[in-house]
Design a protein around this motif. Structure first.
Motif, PDB file in Angstrom:
ATOM      1  N   LEU A  44     -36.685  40.068   1.078  1.00 13.86           N
ATOM      2  CA  LEU A  44     -37.040  40.943   2.204  1.00 13.86           C
ATOM      3  C   LEU A  44     -35.943  40.951   3.262  1.00 13.86           C
ATOM      4  O   LEU A  44     -35.591  42.000   3.806  1.00 13.86           O
ATOM      5  CB  LEU A  44     -38.362  40.500   2.829  1.00 13.86           C
ATOM      6  N   SER A  45     -35.385  39.784   3.549  1.00 10.34           N
ATOM      7  CA  SER A  45     -34.325  39.681   4.539  1.00 10.34           C
ATOM      8  C   SER A  45     -33.108  40.505   4.130  1.00 10.34           C
ATOM      9  O   SER A  45     -32.498  41.200   4.952  1.00 10.34           O
ATOM     10  CB  SER A  45     -33.946  38.212   4.718  1.00 10.34           C
ATOM     11  N   GLU A  46     -32.747  40.460   2.855  1.00  9.26           N
ATOM     12  CA  GLU A  46     -31.592  41.204   2.370  1.00  9.26           C
ATOM     13  C   GLU A  46     -31.821  42.714   2.471  1.00  9.26           C
ATOM     14  O   GLU A  46     -30.926  43.471   2.874  1.00  9.26           O
ATOM     15  CB  GLU A  46     -31.265  40.813   0.923  1.00  9.26           C
ATOM     16  N   ILE A  47     -33.009  43.159   2.145  1.00  6.58           N
ATOM     17  CA  ILE A  47     -33.316  44.594   2.259  1.00  6.58           C
ATOM     18  C   ILE A  47     -33.271  45.023   3.719  1.00  6.58           C
ATOM     19  O   ILE A  47     -32.677  46.047   4.064  1.00  6.58           O
ATOM     20  CB  ILE A  47     -34.673  44.920   1.596  1.00  6.58           C
ATOM     21  N   TRP A  48     -33.881  44.231   4.595  1.00  8.21           N
ATOM     22  CA  TRP A  48     -33.907  44.592   6.018  1.00  8.21           C
ATOM     23  C   TRP A  48     -32.496  44.609   6.609  1.00  8.21           C
ATOM     24  O   TRP A  48     -32.150  45.468   7.410  1.00  8.21           O
ATOM     25  CB  TRP A  48     -34.813  43.665   6.802  1.00  8.21           C
ATOM     26  N   VAL A 139     -39.558  45.209  -5.481  1.00  9.57           N
ATOM     27  CA  VAL A 139     -38.622  44.217  -5.994  1.00  9.57           C
ATOM     28  C   VAL A 139     -39.403  43.365  -6.983  1.00  9.57           C
ATOM     29  O   VAL A 139     -40.308  42.623  -6.590  1.00  9.57           O
ATOM     30  CB  VAL A 139     -38.030  43.345  -4.862  1.00  9.57           C
ATOM     31  N   ASP A 140     -39.097  43.517  -8.258  1.00  6.97           N
ATOM     32  CA  ASP A 140     -39.813  42.798  -9.317  1.00  6.97           C
ATOM     33  C   ASP A 140     -38.963  41.609  -9.756  1.00  6.97           C
ATOM     34  O   ASP A 140     -38.019  41.752 -10.527  1.00  6.97           O
ATOM     35  CB  ASP A 140     -40.088  43.744 -10.494  1.00  6.97           C
ATOM     36  N   ARG A 141     -39.313  40.444  -9.250  1.00  7.36           N
ATOM     37  CA  ARG A 141     -38.505  39.252  -9.512  1.00  7.36           C
ATOM     38  C   ARG A 141     -38.592  38.807 -10.970  1.00  7.36           C
ATOM     39  O   ARG A 141     -37.615  38.334 -11.535  1.00  7.36           O
ATOM     40  CB  ARG A 141     -38.924  38.120  -8.579  1.00  7.36           C
ATOM     41  N   ALA A 164     -31.467  47.399 -12.397  1.00  9.41           N
ATOM     42  CA  ALA A 164     -31.427  45.945 -12.566  1.00  9.41           C
ATOM     43  C   ALA A 164     -30.773  45.303 -11.350  1.00  9.41           C
ATOM     44  O   ALA A 164     -29.949  45.929 -10.674  1.00  9.41           O
ATOM     45  CB  ALA A 164     -30.636  45.587 -13.829  1.00  9.41           C
ATOM     46  N   PHE A 165     -31.168  44.057 -11.069  1.00  9.28           N
ATOM     47  CA  PHE A 165     -30.487  43.303 -10.020  1.00  9.28           C
ATOM     48  C   PHE A 165     -28.988  43.350 -10.296  1.00  9.28           C
ATOM     49  O   PHE A 165     -28.535  43.218 -11.429  1.00  9.28           O
ATOM     50  CB  PHE A 165     -30.939  41.846 -10.020  1.00  9.28           C
ATOM     51  N   GLY A 166     -28.220  43.547  -9.255  1.00  8.16           N
ATOM     52  CA  GLY A 166     -26.768  43.621  -9.386  1.00  8.16           C
ATOM     53  C   GLY A 166     -26.245  45.042  -9.389  1.00  8.16           C
ATOM     54  O   GLY A 166     -25.051  45.263  -9.204  1.00  8.16           O
ATOM     55  N   PHE A 177     -28.725  55.930   2.226  1.00  4.88           N
ATOM     56  CA  PHE A 177     -27.666  54.990   1.874  1.00  4.88           C
ATOM     57  C   PHE A 177     -27.966  54.418   0.499  1.00  4.88           C
ATOM     58  O   PHE A 177     -29.043  54.625  -0.055  1.00  4.88           O
ATOM     59  CB  PHE A 177     -27.492  53.884   2.924  1.00  4.88           C
ATOM     60  N   VAL A 178     -26.997  53.719  -0.055  1.00  4.42           N
ATOM     61  CA  VAL A 178     -27.135  53.122  -1.375  1.00  4.42           C
ATOM     62  C   VAL A 178     -27.450  51.637  -1.204  1.00  4.42           C
ATOM     63  O   VAL A 178     -26.655  50.894  -0.618  1.00  4.42           O
ATOM     64  CB  VAL A 178     -25.849  53.332  -2.210  1.00  4.42           C
ATOM     65  N   LEU A 179     -28.604  51.232  -1.686  1.00  2.00           N
ATOM     66  CA  LEU A 179     -29.049  49.844  -1.600  1.00  2.00           C
ATOM     67  C   LEU A 179     -28.312  49.002  -2.641  1.00  2.00           C
ATOM     68  O   LEU A 179     -28.325  49.323  -3.833  1.00  2.00           O
ATOM     69  CB  LEU A 179     -30.557  49.763  -1.843  1.00  2.00           C
ATOM     70  N   GLU A 180     -27.668  47.962  -2.196  1.00  2.00           N
ATOM     71  CA  GLU A 180     -26.973  47.027  -3.069  1.00  2.00           C
ATOM     72  C   GLU A 180     -27.951  45.897  -3.419  1.00  2.00           C
ATOM     73  O   GLU A 180     -28.532  45.287  -2.526  1.00  2.00           O
ATOM     74  CB  GLU A 180     -25.735  46.462  -2.355  1.00  2.00           C
ATOM     75  N   THR A 181     -28.149  45.644  -4.716  1.00  3.31           N
ATOM     76  CA  THR A 181     -29.170  44.669  -5.124  1.00  3.31           C
ATOM     77  C   THR A 181     -28.590  43.352  -5.635  1.00  3.31           C
ATOM     78  O   THR A 181     -29.330  42.494  -6.079  1.00  3.31           O
ATOM     79  CB  THR A 181     -30.082  45.265  -6.218  1.00  3.31           C
TER      80      THR A 181
END
Length: 185
Positions: A44-48, A139-141, A164-166, A177-181
């Motif tokens: 959550l912190s990374e998304i925010w 976000v599906d861990r 996928a993550f990454g 914007f483009v979310l970096e995962t």
């Protein structure tokens, strides 16, 4: 259980839920969840962080804000608590909002899967679509994926993009914007 009694029981439970726990009424079921662990909060912190730095529109975030989702047929409304509720900052959408606010001004909700992942993957997705929340970010861990659901219609979303993550995931207006995962894994 009769609808009015279920809603009354839920509201009483919600008022007396021990600190740190969340109680929700989802699809006629009372769900009590423990506080999230560190990895959950990290996501959550990374998304925010990215929304704050990169969003085209200034946004406000509320962690664990109660949302009331109407249901048809005299059934009690769902009372859901997304991990994050994001709305345009203009108009200060959370100031003065009731404990269980309507979804009218919400731009996006975010859920990070936990021990009952199917609630986030399926049940809450249907709630948010029914409420007309424009964007639902999951976000599906377990699957190491991020999915953006859009175009809510009736009980589900008409469009979904999974990465996928990454990898990256474009977020439409009002975010643009483009979310970096890569930091989610």
């Amino acid at each position: 259980m009769e609808n009015a009694i279920l809603l009354e029981l839920f509201l009483e439970l919600d008022a007396s839920t021990p600190e740190g726990l969340r109680s929700e009424l989802i699809d006629g079921e009372i769900v009590v969840s423990p506080p999230p662990e560190g990895y959950h909060a990290h996501c959550l912190s990374e998304i925010w962080r990215q929304v704050t730095l990169l969003s085209a529109t200034r946004m406000s975030l509320s962690g664990h804000k109660g949302l009331a989702v109407p249901r048809e047929g005299g059934r009690p409304p769902d009372h859901v608590i997304p991990d994050a509720t994001i709305a345009p900052r203009e108009g200060r959408p959370f100031r003065g909002a009731p404990a269980w606010m309507p979804c009218d001004d919400v731009a996006m909700v975010v859920e990070v899967t936990s021990s009952r992942a199917d609630i986030d993957r399926i049940t809450k997705r249907h709630c948010y679509a029914r409420a007309g929340v424009p964007l639902y970010l999951l976000v599906d861990r377990e699957h190491e994926t991020v999915t953006l659901f859009s175009e809510p219609a009736d009980e589900d979303y008409g469009d979904a993009h999974t990465t996928a993550f990454g990898k990256t995931l474009p977020l439409p207006e009002p975010f643009a914007f483009v979310l970096e995962t890569s930091e989610l894994g």
